[in-house]
Design an enzyme around this catalytic site. Structure first.
Site, PDB file in Angstrom:
ATOM      1  N   GLN A  71      -1.020   8.598  11.158  1.00  0.00           N
ATOM      2  CA  GLN A  71      -1.731   7.324  11.302  1.00  0.00           C
ATOM      3  C   GLN A  71      -0.959   6.382  12.225  1.00  0.00           C
ATOM      4  O   GLN A  71       0.255   6.216  12.065  1.00  0.00           O
ATOM      5  CB  GLN A  71      -1.910   6.651   9.938  1.00  0.00           C
ATOM      6  CG  GLN A  71      -2.866   5.462  10.027  1.00  0.00           C
ATOM      7  CD  GLN A  71      -2.886   4.618   8.771  1.00  0.00           C
ATOM      8  OE1 GLN A  71      -1.879   4.025   8.402  1.00  0.00           O
ATOM      9  NE2 GLN A  71      -4.038   4.547   8.124  1.00  0.00           N
ATOM     10  N   CYS A 101      -4.439  -2.537   7.493  1.00  0.00           N
ATOM     11  CA  CYS A 101      -3.228  -3.205   7.003  1.00  0.00           C
ATOM     12  C   CYS A 101      -3.423  -4.722   6.967  1.00  0.00           C
ATOM     13  O   CYS A 101      -3.833  -5.332   7.958  1.00  0.00           O
ATOM     14  CB  CYS A 101      -2.034  -2.851   7.885  1.00  0.00           C
ATOM     15  SG  CYS A 101      -0.542  -3.703   7.323  1.00  0.00           S
ATOM     16  N   GLY A 202      -9.169   2.817  -3.368  1.00  0.00           N
ATOM     17  CA  GLY A 202      -8.873   1.559  -4.048  1.00  0.00           C
ATOM     18  C   GLY A 202      -9.010   1.660  -5.549  1.00  0.00           C
ATOM     19  O   GLY A 202     -10.086   1.915  -6.081  1.00  0.00           O
ATOM     20  N   ASP A 203      -7.861   1.511  -6.226  1.00  0.00           N
ATOM     21  CA  ASP A 203      -7.831   1.420  -7.694  1.00  0.00           C
ATOM     22  C   ASP A 203      -8.175   2.709  -8.420  1.00  0.00           C
ATOM     23  O   ASP A 203      -8.609   2.668  -9.573  1.00  0.00           O
ATOM     24  CB  ASP A 203      -8.753   0.305  -8.200  1.00  0.00           C
ATOM     25  CG  ASP A 203      -8.298  -1.068  -7.728  1.00  0.00           C
ATOM     26  OD1 ASP A 203      -7.147  -1.176  -7.253  1.00  0.00           O
ATOM     27  OD2 ASP A 203      -9.084  -2.024  -7.814  1.00  0.00           O
ATOM     28  N   GLY A 225      -3.665   6.108  -3.663  1.00  0.00           N
ATOM     29  CA  GLY A 225      -2.385   5.556  -3.210  1.00  0.00           C
ATOM     30  C   GLY A 225      -1.436   5.353  -4.379  1.00  0.00           C
ATOM     31  O   GLY A 225      -0.745   6.281  -4.821  1.00  0.00           O
ATOM     32  N   ARG A 226      -1.443   4.145  -4.940  1.00  0.00           N
ATOM     33  CA  ARG A 226      -0.461   3.807  -5.970  1.00  0.00           C
ATOM     34  C   ARG A 226      -0.545   4.674  -7.213  1.00  0.00           C
ATOM     35  O   ARG A 226       0.441   4.842  -7.921  1.00  0.00           O
ATOM     36  CB  ARG A 226      -0.598   2.318  -6.317  1.00  0.00           C
ATOM     37  CG  ARG A 226      -0.208   1.415  -5.137  1.00  0.00           C
ATOM     38  CD  ARG A 226      -0.745   0.017  -5.296  1.00  0.00           C
ATOM     39  NE  ARG A 226      -2.196  -0.004  -5.278  1.00  0.00           N
ATOM     40  CZ  ARG A 226      -2.949  -1.077  -5.510  1.00  0.00           C
ATOM     41  NH1 ARG A 226      -2.359  -2.215  -5.792  1.00  0.00           N
ATOM     42  NH2 ARG A 226      -4.270  -1.012  -5.461  1.00  0.00           N
TER      43      ARG A 226
HETATM   44  C1  LIG Z   1       3.501   0.429  -0.477  1.00  0.00           C
HETATM   45  C2  LIG Z   1       2.204   0.593   0.244  1.00  0.00           C
HETATM   46  C3  LIG Z   1       2.219   0.907   1.579  1.00  0.00           C
HETATM   47  C4  LIG Z   1       1.016   1.074   2.272  1.00  0.00           C
HETATM   48  N1  LIG Z   1       1.054   1.472   3.580  1.00  0.00           N
HETATM   49  C5  LIG Z   1      -0.117   1.803   4.204  1.00  0.00           C
HETATM   50  C6  LIG Z   1      -0.118   2.391   5.504  1.00  0.00           C
HETATM   51  O1  LIG Z   1       0.935   2.650   6.102  1.00  0.00           O
HETATM   52  N2  LIG Z   1      -1.329   2.671   6.058  1.00  0.00           N
HETATM   53  C7  LIG Z   1      -2.520   2.433   5.424  1.00  0.00           C
HETATM   54  O2  LIG Z   1      -3.587   2.719   5.956  1.00  0.00           O
HETATM   55  N3  LIG Z   1      -2.532   1.884   4.205  1.00  0.00           N
HETATM   56  C8  LIG Z   1      -1.372   1.592   3.578  1.00  0.00           C
HETATM   57  N4  LIG Z   1      -1.400   1.104   2.292  1.00  0.00           N
HETATM   58  C9  LIG Z   1      -2.704   0.967   1.611  1.00  0.00           C
HETATM   59  C10 LIG Z   1      -3.056   2.253   0.843  1.00  0.00           C
HETATM   60  O3  LIG Z   1      -3.220   3.325   1.720  1.00  0.00           O
HETATM   61  C11 LIG Z   1      -4.334   2.074   0.024  1.00  0.00           C
HETATM   62  O4  LIG Z   1      -5.374   1.738   0.898  1.00  0.00           O
HETATM   63  C12 LIG Z   1      -4.199   0.956  -1.012  1.00  0.00           C
HETATM   64  O5  LIG Z   1      -2.968   1.063  -1.701  1.00  0.00           O
HETATM   65  C13 LIG Z   1      -5.354   1.013  -2.024  1.00  0.00           C
HETATM   66  O6  LIG Z   1      -5.381   2.256  -2.679  1.00  0.00           O
HETATM   67  P1  LIG Z   1      -4.765   2.455  -4.173  1.00  0.00           P
HETATM   68  O7  LIG Z   1      -5.415   1.442  -5.064  1.00  0.00           O
HETATM   69  O8  LIG Z   1      -5.134   3.881  -4.528  1.00  0.00           O
HETATM   70  O9  LIG Z   1      -3.294   2.219  -4.067  1.00  0.00           O
HETATM   71  C14 LIG Z   1      -0.219   0.901   1.605  1.00  0.00           C
HETATM   72  C15 LIG Z   1      -0.221   0.545   0.256  1.00  0.00           C
HETATM   73  C16 LIG Z   1       0.968   0.417  -0.427  1.00  0.00           C
HETATM   74  C17 LIG Z   1       0.931   0.071  -1.890  1.00  0.00           C
END
Ligand SMILES: Cc1cc2nc3c(=O)[nH]c(=O)nc-3n(C[C@H](O)[C@H](O)[C@H](O)COP(=O)(O)O)c2cc1C
Length: 351
Positions: A71, A101, A202-203, A225-226
């Site tokens: 990415q 971002c 997301g979530d 993600g998280r």
């Molecule tokens: C620590 C951290 C770093 C992230 N870095 C990126 C990134 O480099 N590129 C990106 O597209 N999204 C990034 N995100 C967003 C995640 O890819 C994702 O869209 C967001 O956390 C929501 O998904 P989740 O609820 O499953 O965590 C980041 C999120 C976190 C928490």
């Protein structure tokens, strides 16, 4: 289900790109436990074209982790195209563009989700990259800049018309950053207006969340993600559930420790003893949820670098600290201050 040139017989469960988290070691850990597609963290196009060592290191990939996307982010057409070409030489399966971002540094400067406010520039960047590469291009974005400019429907159609082969949507606006609840219904609305695969994000932190997102948004795949922190099992658990309707058992503490050590081993292998061990600091607590007084263990591990020493310390600590199943109320009180000091002394002994 087709995602770019890849075919899946199930909705792909995808590891989200995460800065300072989804390095090579973390990606391999998730891949080995079922992640269908993994992504590097975002890499600055300006850093790539200036040959900055750190940027190139972030794009290092291994065949074992395929399919993988690199990415990139930025807001200058020429730099983005140049960086995309350099990234493509490393032969990722897809090149992904970050339009999501929210950080001041990135979005404030007009890159990442900042491009949701300049769709013409977003279109120019996307079309130019698609035309310049012979590998599939995908994009990841949000619902809009803020609640009063929810333009994901137009953005999704525009990106599709540029020739991207899949779109990931994080169901929040830029202004929300990570606050509030991701809007899966709105992701579903965007899914309806395009033909390319849409990955919902997301979530999602449990298997049931993934099932509900697929149900509500009718997306083609789910990106997590998280919810993967200390929990790479979520990929195979989700896939098993979607296939059979049955839940796999949660990993035992022993399995958690085993994977933590595998992660540590990879981290040291790819980054060297000092940095590899240091960077594991953020992961220990996630793997060891439920281990009582784990903060003292984390504090002790901070000064350790060798794999053997860290392993011995973790194993000794766990054998005496006690453990509460995650999700259950702790059976005993946490240590008092005095006991904590003793605990630290104990650690000094084993260290
Ligand atoms: C620590 C951290 C770093 C992230 N870095 C990126 C990134 O480099 N590129 C990106 O597209 N999204 C990034 N995100 C967003 C995640 O890819 C994702 O869209 C967001 O956390 C929501 O998904 P989740 O609820 O499953 O965590 C980041 C999120 C976190 C928490």
């Amino acid at each position: 289900m087709k995602f770019a040139h890849l075919t899946f017989d199930h909705p792909p469960i995808v590891l989200a790109p995460m800065e300072d988290v989804t390095d090579l070691a973390f990606r391999l850990i998730c891949k080995r436990r079922g992640a269908d597609i993994v992504y590097t963290e975002f890499v600055s196009s300006e850093a790539i074209i200036r040959d900055v060592a750190g940027a190139l290191a972030k794009m290092k990939l291994l065949d074992e982790e395929r399919p993988i996307g690199i990415q990139i982010y930025g807001n200058k057409v020429e730099s983005m195209v140049e960086a995309a070409k350099i990234a493509a030489q490393l032969k990722p399966d897809v090149l992904d563009i970050n339009y999501g971002c929210p950080s001041k540094h990135v979005a404030g400067g007009g890159a990442g989700s900042g491009l949701l406010r300049t769709p013409e520039l977003m279109e120019n960047i996307t079309r130019s990259i698609v035309n310049a590469l012979d590998i599939p291009v995908t994009a990841k974005t949000r619902l809009g800049w803020c609640d009063s400019s929810l333009n994901i429907l137009e953005i999704a159609q525009m990106l599709e018309s540029c020739g991207i082969q899949a779109l990931t949507i994080h169901g929040r606006t830029r202004t929300q950053k990570f606050k509030g609840q991701a809007n899966w219904e709105m992701i579903g609305e965007a899914k309806k207006v395009v033909k390319i695969p849409v990955i919902g994000n997301g979530d999602v932190v449990t298997v049931d969340d993934a099932r509900r997102m697929l149900d509500i948004a009718k997306v083609d795949g789910v990106m997590i993600g998280r919810g993967t922190y200390g929990n790479p099992w979520i990929f195979e658990q989700t896939k098993h559930y979607l296939k059979t309707g049955e839940m796999l058992p949660e990993p035992t503490l022993e399995e958690r420790v085993e994977v933590l050590l595998e992660h540590l081993d990879l981290s040291i292998k790819f980054k060297g003893e000092r940095r590899g061990a240091l960077e594991m600091g953020k992961h220990y607590g996630n793997y060891l949820k439920g281990v009582r007084n784990v903060k003292y263990l984390k504090a002790a591990l901070r000064s350790m670098m060798g794999y053997a020493e860290i392993r011995e310390t973790i194993e000794k600590f766990i054998s005496t600290a006690g453990y509460d199943e995650p999700g259950e109320a702790p059976e005993t009180e946490q240590l008092s201050e005095n006991e904590a000091i003793n605990s630290e002394e104990n650690l000094a002994e084993v260290a």
